[in-house]
Design a protein around this motif. Structure first.
Motif: not given
Length: 84
Positions: A20-31, A51-55
């Protein structure tokens, strides 16, 4: 204001644009902890950190039960199955 659990700096913050064009913040575990054997609990060799990635993340070994049990446990289980 975000939830208190998300204010920690141990989470990686990634800016993502939604369809929709909004910019949001996603939180991921670093390790992430390494994948462990389901039987013995030892880390599985040959598999990188998950490591959890988008893909989707990691690529397990292509053998049967790859990424779930170690090669030693699989070897022992196959040997017992053949002998019985």
């Amino acid at each position: 204001m975000v939830r208190p659990a998300l204010r920690s700096r141990s989470l990686r913050r990634v800016q993502r644009r939604t369809p929709g064009g909004r910019t949001v913040v996603h939180y991921y575990k670093r390790f992430a902890s390494p994948p462990k054997d389901a039987v013995t609990g030892e880390p599985i060799q040959g598999v990188g950190k998950r490591v959890k990635t988008e893909r989707g993340g990691f690529r397990p070994p292509s053998r049967p039960y790859g990424g779930y049990v170690s090669h030693k446990v699989l070897e022992r289980a196959l040997r017992l199955a053949v002998r019985s």
